[in-house]
Design an enzyme around this catalytic site. Structure first.
Site, mmCIF file in Angstrom:
data_model
loop_
_atom_site.group_PDB
_atom_site.id
_atom_site.type_symbol
_atom_site.label_atom_id
_atom_site.label_comp_id
_atom_site.label_asym_id
_atom_site.label_seq_id
_atom_site.Cartn_x
_atom_site.Cartn_y
_atom_site.Cartn_z
ATOM 1 N N ARG A 37 78.643 91.372 28.715
ATOM 2 C CA ARG A 37 78.375 92.379 28.660
ATOM 3 C C ARG A 37 79.593 93.144 28.203
ATOM 4 O O ARG A 37 79.980 94.174 27.722
ATOM 5 C CB ARG A 37 78.514 92.741 30.587
ATOM 6 C CG ARG A 37 77.168 91.966 30.896
ATOM 7 C CD ARG A 37 76.677 92.416 32.493
ATOM 8 N NE ARG A 37 75.757 92.204 32.572
ATOM 9 C CZ ARG A 37 74.790 92.614 34.172
ATOM 10 N NH1 ARG A 37 75.376 91.562 34.531
ATOM 11 N NH2 ARG A 37 74.080 92.227 33.957
ATOM 12 N N LYS A 198 54.583 86.614 38.788
ATOM 13 C CA LYS A 198 53.496 86.631 39.985
ATOM 14 C C LYS A 198 53.627 88.634 39.863
ATOM 15 O O LYS A 198 54.193 89.250 39.121
ATOM 16 C CB LYS A 198 54.833 87.029 41.167
ATOM 17 C CG LYS A 198 54.713 85.193 40.964
ATOM 18 C CD LYS A 198 55.300 84.588 42.421
ATOM 19 C CE LYS A 198 55.364 83.752 43.453
ATOM 20 N NZ LYS A 198 55.650 83.771 44.743
ATOM 21 N N GLY A 355 64.966 89.980 32.628
ATOM 22 C CA GLY A 355 65.857 89.130 33.343
ATOM 23 C C GLY A 355 65.508 87.761 31.997
ATOM 24 O O GLY A 355 65.715 87.588 30.910
ATOM 25 N N GLY A 378 67.843 94.893 36.386
ATOM 26 C CA GLY A 378 66.959 96.085 37.529
ATOM 27 C C GLY A 378 66.500 96.636 37.243
ATOM 28 O O GLY A 378 65.516 97.221 36.954
HETATM 29 P P1 AMP Z 1 58.997 86.781 36.169
HETATM 30 O O1 AMP Z 1 60.688 86.802 36.509
HETATM 31 O O2 AMP Z 1 58.620 87.550 36.591
HETATM 32 O O3 AMP Z 1 59.013 87.809 34.549
HETATM 33 O O4 AMP Z 1 58.835 85.138 35.528
HETATM 34 C C1 AMP Z 1 59.314 84.684 34.306
HETATM 35 C C2 AMP Z 1 59.026 83.538 34.916
HETATM 36 O O5 AMP Z 1 57.533 83.178 35.175
HETATM 37 C C3 AMP Z 1 59.691 81.942 34.149
HETATM 38 O O6 AMP Z 1 60.539 81.309 34.813
HETATM 39 C C4 AMP Z 1 58.135 80.929 33.471
HETATM 40 O O7 AMP Z 1 58.440 79.919 33.920
HETATM 41 C C5 AMP Z 1 56.981 81.786 35.063
HETATM 42 N N1 AMP Z 1 55.873 81.318 34.530
HETATM 43 C C6 AMP Z 1 55.167 81.866 33.361
HETATM 44 N N2 AMP Z 1 53.880 81.557 33.321
HETATM 45 C C7 AMP Z 1 53.826 81.001 33.869
HETATM 46 C C8 AMP Z 1 52.390 80.643 34.355
HETATM 47 N N3 AMP Z 1 51.751 79.765 33.940
HETATM 48 N N4 AMP Z 1 52.329 79.379 34.983
HETATM 49 C C9 AMP Z 1 53.577 79.404 35.924
HETATM 50 N N5 AMP Z 1 54.891 79.252 35.772
HETATM 51 C C10 AMP Z 1 54.959 80.662 34.798
#
Ligand code: AMP
Length: 401
Positions: A37, A198, A355, A378
């Protein structure tokens, strides 16, 4: 392109320039562990100082919630800042009042001062008028270079831009130009890749993107929710079964908007969520009841690559699989390398951010080859959701005055 003023529109010589940067760097045992940063703020600080402006840096640090907390003093960032900047930094023990006036009065053209954490005052997060006035008293103009804080309507990110003539610094300018060319007026076809854990954290984002892009590729754990909503077996995979309705709404919205929603056609499955767990590749129609989908399979990768080759613009947030656990990083790495190659060949504008996406692209060693990688977290996500970022809106309004 929506207008905002930049450093090209102002003569900073001799002026007191209040420059909002993001010095909220990670620290351990009083030492900065990642100076990214600070490095991003360098071009703007150097340009203003080299042009004879008096640079007065404003930033938040941590979450002291309106109180003076020694552990969250920006004083501890000064050694790293001086080292990276190769300039001496004057430090003011506060960001408003006499302590600042003394430091600022002593500042000569081309010199740099850092003010104490803005969040030591309650007025910062409340965007309180008297606090904004107190901040503004120490500057002739305001320059905003902290896109990562622009989704907050705080005194030092938004309020002050209404009190002083306001300009985008070079990092802010680069970010806004990249984002505008990706979604506001992109070259089509546009693909968005949304992966990650998710659906629930990205519902707004998906809802906004289906109305704007030509292809919406869904990967990661969130794709499982869509597959399950279509009646496919997902075994023990991460899946939000209660969001099946929301997933179907997004599928319907995509169809109405003429956006092609692309889901995995095959998957790499394992029975343990760990690195190098024994795995196999199966069609999404044949996921076993004890299987966990941990990555997309090679057919899905090939399908995305074929579509990407037709696209002129890519916006990417979220990995295709559990990329921290090899070999479940292979889908993410393969698509990332494809996007990087198309970018280097001049065929694709590629923008990525948020992230884990930055970590995933670094791991694939392609972050440098992307057109733009946002580290703003964010703020980047809110922008993908189609929200107006208060700190950006204030810059736009200032350019209208
Ligand atoms: P996000 O912060 O929502 O972008 O999620 C990133 C996280 O999603 C990472 O830590 C990945 O390990 C996890 N991830 C991605 N695909 C999968 C999956 N098929 N099953 C479990 N975790 C996952």
């Amino acid at each position: 392109m929506t207008a905002f003023h930049t450093l090209d529109d102002v003569d900073v010589k001799g002026k007191r320039v209040l420059l909002r940067v993001d010095l909220n760097v990670p620290m351990e045992d009083g030492r900065v562990t990642d100076a990214t940063r600070i490095e991003r703020a360098l071009p703007t600080i150097n340009e203003i100082a080299d042009k004879g402006g008096r640079v007065i840096l404003l930033s938040h640090f941590g979450r002291p919630k309106g109180q003076r907390v020694d552990a969250e003093s920006l004083r501890q960032v000064v050694p790293t800042l001086e080292h990276v900047l190769k300039r001496k930094i004057a430090f003011a023990d506060d960001c408003v009042g006499d302590a600042v006036a003394q430091v600022v009065d002593a500042l000569k053209d081309g010199e740099v001062a850092l003010l104490e954490n803005t969040r030591f005052h309650k007025g910062e997060e409340k965007n309180a008028a008297d606090f904004v006035d107190a901040l503004a008293r120490n500057g002739d103009i305001f320059v905003s270079d902290a896109f990562s804080a622009a989704h907050r309507a705080h005194a030092s990110t938004e309020g002050i831009a209404h009190r002083l003539p306001a300009y985008a610094g070079r990092a802010m300018q680069a970010e806004l130009e990249a984002l505008q060319s990706a979604l506001a007026n992109p070259q089509r076809p546009v693909m968005a890749i949304v992966g990650g854990a998710k659906v629930s954290t990205k519902l707004e984002l998906l809802g906004n993107l289906v109305a704007k892009v030509d292809y919406l590729v869904i990967g990661g754990g969130m794709a499982n929710t869509f597959l399950a909503a279509q009646g496919k077996p997902v075994g023990k995979s991460l899946c939000e079964h209660d969001l099946a309705g929301a997933a179907r709404d997004i599928l319907a919205k995509a169809e109405t908007a003429g956006c092609k929603l692309v889901l995995p056609i095959d998957a790499t499955v394992a029975q343990k969520f760990e690195a190098h767990a024994p795995s196999q590749i199966v069609s999404v129609d044949h996921v076993g009841e004890n299987d966990m989908i941990l990555d997309v399979g090679p057919k899905s990768v090939a399908h995305v690559e074929t579509l990407l080759a037709k696209c002129k613009t890519l916006v990417w947030n979220g990995p295709f699989g559990a990329f921290e656990l090899p070999p479940f990083n292979e889908g993410t790495n393969a698509v990332a390398r494809c996007a990087a190659r198309l970018t280097v060949e001049g065929k694709l504008l590629s923008i990525a951010g948020g992230g884990d996406t930055v970590a995933a692209l670094n791991q694939a060693h392609v972050a440098q080859e992307f057109s733009y990688v946002s580290t703003a977290g964010g703020a980047f996500l809110e922008w993908l959701e189609g929200k107006t970022l208060p700190g950006v809106a204030a810059l736009m309004q200032s350019s209208q005055r």
